[in-house]
Design a protein around this motif. Structure first.
Motif, PDB file in Angstrom:
ATOM      1  N   ASP A  21       4.599   6.918  -6.152  1.00  0.00           N
ATOM      2  CA  ASP A  21       3.633   7.846  -6.705  1.00  0.00           C
ATOM      3  C   ASP A  21       2.235   7.884  -6.055  1.00  0.00           C
ATOM      4  O   ASP A  21       1.457   8.546  -6.155  1.00  0.00           O
ATOM      5  CB  ASP A  21       3.158   7.462  -8.094  1.00  0.00           C
ATOM      6  CG  ASP A  21       4.506   7.616  -9.175  1.00  0.00           C
ATOM      7  OD1 ASP A  21       5.425   8.245  -8.729  1.00  0.00           O
ATOM      8  OD2 ASP A  21       4.450   6.721 -10.370  1.00  0.00           O
ATOM      9  N   LYS A  22       2.168   6.896  -4.989  1.00  0.00           N
ATOM     10  CA  LYS A  22       1.060   6.767  -4.094  1.00  0.00           C
ATOM     11  C   LYS A  22      -0.144   6.340  -4.729  1.00  0.00           C
ATOM     12  O   LYS A  22      -1.185   6.827  -4.157  1.00  0.00           O
ATOM     13  CB  LYS A  22       0.777   8.160  -2.966  1.00  0.00           C
ATOM     14  CG  LYS A  22       2.136   8.522  -2.459  1.00  0.00           C
ATOM     15  CD  LYS A  22       2.490   7.519  -1.475  1.00  0.00           C
ATOM     16  CE  LYS A  22       3.787   8.183  -0.460  1.00  0.00           C
ATOM     17  NZ  LYS A  22       4.256   7.220   0.274  1.00  0.00           N
ATOM     18  N   ILE A  23      -0.154   5.423  -5.580  1.00  0.00           N
ATOM     19  CA  ILE A  23      -1.072   4.759  -6.470  1.00  0.00           C
ATOM     20  C   ILE A  23      -1.606   3.726  -5.758  1.00  0.00           C
ATOM     21  O   ILE A  23      -0.686   2.674  -5.391  1.00  0.00           O
ATOM     22  CB  ILE A  23      -0.904   4.697  -7.640  1.00  0.00           C
ATOM     23  CG1 ILE A  23      -0.748   6.149  -8.622  1.00  0.00           C
ATOM     24  CG2 ILE A  23      -2.144   4.099  -8.436  1.00  0.00           C
ATOM     25  CD1 ILE A  23      -0.227   5.868  -9.985  1.00  0.00           C
ATOM     26  N   ALA A  24      -2.861   3.312  -5.153  1.00  0.00           N
ATOM     27  CA  ALA A  24      -3.224   2.172  -4.566  1.00  0.00           C
ATOM     28  C   ALA A  24      -3.085   0.953  -5.477  1.00  0.00           C
ATOM     29  O   ALA A  24      -3.387   1.160  -6.704  1.00  0.00           O
ATOM     30  CB  ALA A  24      -4.736   2.217  -4.247  1.00  0.00           C
ATOM     31  N   LEU A  25      -2.649  -0.077  -5.163  1.00  0.00           N
ATOM     32  CA  LEU A  25      -2.508  -1.160  -5.810  1.00  0.00           C
ATOM     33  C   LEU A  25      -3.554  -1.487  -6.770  1.00  0.00           C
ATOM     34  O   LEU A  25      -3.670  -1.976  -8.047  1.00  0.00           O
ATOM     35  CB  LEU A  25      -2.066  -2.445  -4.821  1.00  0.00           C
ATOM     36  CG  LEU A  25      -1.694  -3.843  -5.701  1.00  0.00           C
ATOM     37  CD1 LEU A  25      -0.316  -3.503  -6.561  1.00  0.00           C
ATOM     38  CD2 LEU A  25      -1.291  -4.737  -4.521  1.00  0.00           C
ATOM     39  N   CYS A  84       0.828  -1.315  -0.028  1.00  0.00           N
ATOM     40  CA  CYS A  84       0.217  -0.211  -0.060  1.00  0.00           C
ATOM     41  C   CYS A  84       0.725   1.148   0.063  1.00  0.00           C
ATOM     42  O   CYS A  84       2.090   1.114   0.295  1.00  0.00           O
ATOM     43  CB  CYS A  84      -1.005   0.070   1.225  1.00  0.00           C
ATOM     44  SG  CYS A  84      -0.074   0.043   2.771  1.00  0.00           S
ATOM     45  N   PRO A  85       0.444   2.526  -0.138  1.00  0.00           N
ATOM     46  CA  PRO A  85       1.004   3.440  -0.305  1.00  0.00           C
ATOM     47  C   PRO A  85       1.826   3.770   0.862  1.00  0.00           C
ATOM     48  O   PRO A  85       2.876   4.528   0.894  1.00  0.00           O
ATOM     49  CB  PRO A  85       0.058   4.593  -0.818  1.00  0.00           C
ATOM     50  CG  PRO A  85      -1.089   3.994  -1.537  1.00  0.00           C
ATOM     51  CD  PRO A  85      -1.030   2.477  -0.833  1.00  0.00           C
ATOM     52  N   GLU A  86       1.213   3.710   2.037  1.00  0.00           N
ATOM     53  CA  GLU A  86       1.840   3.669   3.380  1.00  0.00           C
ATOM     54  C   GLU A  86       3.082   3.052   3.563  1.00  0.00           C
ATOM     55  O   GLU A  86       3.991   3.430   4.375  1.00  0.00           O
ATOM     56  CB  GLU A  86       0.823   3.494   4.500  1.00  0.00           C
ATOM     57  CG  GLU A  86      -0.229   4.550   4.645  1.00  0.00           C
ATOM     58  CD  GLU A  86      -1.514   4.165   3.603  1.00  0.00           C
ATOM     59  OE1 GLU A  86      -2.069   5.123   3.137  1.00  0.00           O
ATOM     60  OE2 GLU A  86      -1.333   2.987   2.961  1.00  0.00           O
TER      61      GLU A  86
END
Length: 191
Positions: A147-151, A89-91
């Motif tokens: 890029d913080k794009i969710a999977l 995940c982005p986190e």
């Protein structure tokens, strides 16, 4: 901990095949373009690093394995593992500084070569249910953690058919990131 990310492919073969070379070149060039680092680790003695990789600033060839490279910092390394309990995940980009891949990821059928790294105790994350090539796995990981794009928001194309002529084609048995036109992003053939 949102500093520069490092993508490590622990090379698990005695030599470098032509397809793997193209994948590693793609990873190195994308790493250069996205201000990340790419380390090819656990290289055997006598391993010949292709000139096309040597010329990319973001790339490092290493004889040492990830355990030695991150001695005392194992908690900063995330193993991309199809058997992990949690999805990436982005986190995770805040929790980890290095992302570890077991090469060669693109085996068909999969041989679970990641199990060699799993035994070393790195925390793992999944990239979903479908097998990816090494460059695709690194690309997806970068998209999620940098890029913080969710999977589940990454655009994919599964098992694309490559046409060589009117009568000749092959289906690639992997998941790829799709470009804006829906075509699979694949390594460029060398010229």
């Amino acid at each position: 901990m949102s500093g520069k990310k490092t993508f490590i492919v622990e090379h698990l073969d005695p030599e470098l095949g032509p397809w793997s070379e193209l994948e590693y070149i793609a990873i190195a060039k994308e790493s250069q373009a996205t201000n990340t680092a790419f380390i090819l680790s656990s290289l055997p003695d006598g391993f010949r690093v292709p000139t096309t990789l040597q010329d990319v600033e973001a790339f490092t060839a290493e004889k040492r394995g990830v355990e030695e490279l991150y001695a005392g910092k194992k908690e900063k390394v995330c193993l991309l593992d199809p058997a992990a309990a949690k999805d990436l995940c982005p986190e995770d980009g805040e929790a980890f500084e290095a992302f570890l891949f077991g090469g060669i990821l693109g085996d068909d059928p999969p041989r679970d070569r990641t199990s060699e790294l799993r035994k070393k105790g790195f925390e793992g994350r999944r990239l979903g249910p479908k097998q990816m090539t090494t460059d695709t796995a690194v690309r997806v990981t970068r998209m999620v953690v940098q890029d913080k794009i969710a999977l589940d928001k990454v655009s994919y194309t599964d098992f694309p058919e490559l046409k060589f002529s009117q009568h000749e084609s092959t289906e690639m048995p992997f998941r790829y990131v799709a470009d804006k036109d829906g075509n699979p992003i694949m390594p460029e053939a060398s010229s």
